[in-house]
Enzyme design. Sequence first.
Site, PDB file in Angstrom:
ATOM      1  N   THR A  74       2.724   8.280   2.202  1.00 16.47           N
ATOM      2  CA  THR A  74       2.229   7.652   3.430  1.00 16.47           C
ATOM      3  C   THR A  74       0.742   7.906   3.615  1.00 16.47           C
ATOM      4  O   THR A  74      -0.023   7.004   3.972  1.00 16.47           O
ATOM      5  CB  THR A  74       3.017   8.173   4.647  1.00 16.47           C
ATOM      6  OG1 THR A  74       4.381   7.764   4.529  1.00 16.47           O
ATOM      7  CG2 THR A  74       2.446   7.629   5.939  1.00 16.47           C
ATOM      8  N   GLN A 182       7.885   2.305  -5.030  1.00 11.05           N
ATOM      9  CA  GLN A 182       9.204   2.140  -5.642  1.00 11.05           C
ATOM     10  C   GLN A 182       9.127   1.742  -7.110  1.00 11.05           C
ATOM     11  O   GLN A 182      10.142   1.745  -7.807  1.00 11.05           O
ATOM     12  CB  GLN A 182      10.022   1.094  -4.866  1.00 11.05           C
ATOM     13  CG  GLN A 182      10.464   1.541  -3.492  1.00 11.05           C
ATOM     14  CD  GLN A 182      11.416   2.720  -3.521  1.00 11.05           C
ATOM     15  OE1 GLN A 182      12.072   2.993  -4.518  1.00 11.05           O
ATOM     16  NE2 GLN A 182      11.500   3.436  -2.417  1.00 11.05           N
ATOM     17  N   SER A 199       4.176   7.567  -4.629  1.00  9.19           N
ATOM     18  CA  SER A 199       4.719   8.792  -4.048  1.00  9.19           C
ATOM     19  C   SER A 199       5.541   9.523  -5.097  1.00  9.19           C
ATOM     20  O   SER A 199       6.479   8.957  -5.668  1.00  9.19           O
ATOM     21  CB  SER A 199       5.595   8.458  -2.836  1.00  9.19           C
ATOM     22  OG  SER A 199       6.239   9.618  -2.340  1.00  9.19           O
ATOM     23  N   ALA A 200       5.229  10.786  -5.331  1.00  6.10           N
ATOM     24  CA  ALA A 200       5.865  11.540  -6.418  1.00  6.10           C
ATOM     25  C   ALA A 200       7.355  11.744  -6.215  1.00  6.10           C
ATOM     26  O   ALA A 200       8.117  11.780  -7.183  1.00  6.10           O
ATOM     27  CB  ALA A 200       5.172  12.898  -6.579  1.00  6.10           C
ATOM     28  N   CYS A 325      13.134   3.295   7.055  1.00 11.27           N
ATOM     29  CA  CYS A 325      11.737   3.670   7.244  1.00 11.27           C
ATOM     30  C   CYS A 325      11.200   3.197   8.584  1.00 11.27           C
ATOM     31  O   CYS A 325      10.138   3.621   9.020  1.00 11.27           O
ATOM     32  CB  CYS A 325      10.873   3.108   6.117  1.00 11.27           C
ATOM     33  SG  CYS A 325      10.530   1.354   6.251  1.00 11.27           S
TER      34      CYS A 325
END
Length: 383
Positions: A74, A182, A199-200, A325
């Site tokens: 984010t 994604q 995002s990891a 989300c």
Amino acid sequence: MNAPAVYLDAATAAPLHPVARQALLAAFDDGWADPSKLYSRSRRARQLLDAARAAVAETLGVRADEVIFTANGTTAVHAGVLGALTARRRSGGVLVHSAIEHSAVLHAADRHVAAGGSAVSVPVDRLGRLDLTRWESAVRAPGVALAVLISASHEVGTAQPVAEAARICAAAGVPLLVDAAQSVGRTPVAPGWSLLTASARKWGGPPGVGILVVRKGTRWESPYPADDAAAGHSPGALNLPAVVAAAAALRAGAADIDAEAARQYALVERIRTTVAATVPDVEVVGDPVRRLPHLVTFSCLYVDGEALLHALDRRGFAVSSGSSCTSSTLRPSHVLEAMGVLSHGNVRVSLHRETTAAEVDRFLAELPGVVAGLRAEAGVLDL
């Protein structure tokens, strides 16, 4: 129940990759010092940071100095969107994005509008695919500073025409930010973008690591107050052990990305086909072909979505709602709403590298009974 729990919410967070676990533990011992200092312990930490950045860059096909680590996905989105808009304020104040962006993009757009800018939302079709004609019209309008497009829907899995959208942006002289949360670690991202975020925890890295890539020649300024330690990038100290583990997981996953994508694609196809055949009054949403390999969403009429998730949890299945989300808004999913599809009883199933065919089959065997039981409790009989 006696059967082992089945985790089917990898779109939120995938289980930690074994390689990431090993790297994390090693980095706790060797990478806790401040990498900006000059003494030997810090120089070792700096070597670990540089190696992690180089590994991520190699996997993504970019330069190491284009990679910025952030506190999470984010934060990467917020920094990418607001930083690009800040740097290009002389070019205009218009932000263009699709109607199905992640809430992080939408909240950044709200902040931009509140500061005096404007935002244009481009619609999608019933499969969740971007309307390229409307996209081109919006991007070519005067005063557009930035365009944002998700690589593939985090809610329904539909892959977006990133290459085509990027060509339109390039022709209009507008940078394109791709939210690839994604996709990175699962499928290649089409070229042509100017900024990319990821995002990891989505690819089997630890939580607390995001990635922002800013290609050379793209104007970008940190939207945060000055932080000398961050060299104008992401503020504050990095969680270096987590960064090292994230890079290790990404590199390890890249080694068998095609085979794993094919395996998950087949399992998701089995879910799409079986759910439609065995559960009455259900709509399987998203593009059946041009989609992420690991994610499928369906909606069950006459069933409360929250009740369905709890009922599946009691059976040992951890699934999510496609609208999770945006649950804080107390509104139906903006993605499903933009697509014009059913949003009642919405379930998102997403697989990871440890998901087995037996687990998928067990889920498919139990789902019809769970749905029928909830409908019976509500006084609705399956047709």
